[in-house]
Scaffold this active site. Structure first.
Site, PDB file in Angstrom:
ATOM      1  N   ASP A 218       0.862  -1.186   0.143  1.00 58.72           N
ATOM      2  CA  ASP A 218       0.219  -0.061  -0.043  1.00 58.72           C
ATOM      3  C   ASP A 218       0.738   1.230   0.096  1.00 58.72           C
ATOM      4  OD1 ASP A 218       0.959   0.399   2.649  1.00 58.72           O
ATOM      5  OD2 ASP A 218      -0.857  -0.309   3.467  1.00 58.72           O
ATOM      6  N   ALA A 219       0.131   2.524   0.256  1.00 57.24           N
ATOM      7  CA  ALA A 219       1.042   3.761   0.105  1.00 57.24           C
ATOM      8  C   ALA A 219       2.122   3.853   1.301  1.00 57.24           C
ATOM      9  CB  ALA A 219       0.257   4.768   0.142  1.00 57.24           C
TER      10      ALA A 219
END
Length: 137
Positions: A17-18
């Site tokens: 994810d980020a």
């Protein structure tokens, strides 16, 4: 032949994810790869099954996420057969970073008729390969 398989997997940017933590569904993809490699090692060809009108699908899944894997980690993904039925096989799977458990799952795979999308018994050669793998370790 073996009842278990371990597959090393490096975590890439596309897996995270980020924040650089493995996105939860990607653990399932890692596990799919380990199961596919286990089948391949047993001489069980999924393409042949498809050509013969047989599909393997996830029937049931129970998953526990313990700790996160992160970008650039190398994890080991295991696939261990615990039960073989008339039209199902059950795997216990783990994603480990060294001795540290990151994720574990029980995955039940069903054998289906591709045409009818209904359960069907394992083709003879496939069942023989599964049984041989679980009795010779």
């Amino acid at each position: 032949m073996s009842i278990s398989r371990s597959l090393p997997v490096r975590v890439y940017m596309e897996d995270t994810d980020a924040g650089g933590i493995v996105y939860y569904v990607n653990y399932l993809k890692f596990m799919e790869r380990a199961r596919s490699e286990w089948l391949r090692e047993q001489g069980l060809d999924q393409q042949t099954l498809l050509d013969e009108g047989t599909q393997l699908v996830v029937y049931r899944l129970a998953c526990h996420y313990a700790k996160p894997a992160r970008l650039d980690d190398v994890v080991d993904v295991t696939a261990h057969v615990t039960d073989i039925g008339r039209c199902r096989v059950t795997f216990e799977q783990r994603v480990m970073r060294g001795e540290e458990l990151l994720c574990s799952a029980t995955v039940e795979i069903a054998c289906l008729s591709a045409e009818r999308m209904r359960p069907k018994a394992w083709p003879a050669a496939f069942k023989t390969g599964l049984q041989t793998a679980t009795t010779v370790s």
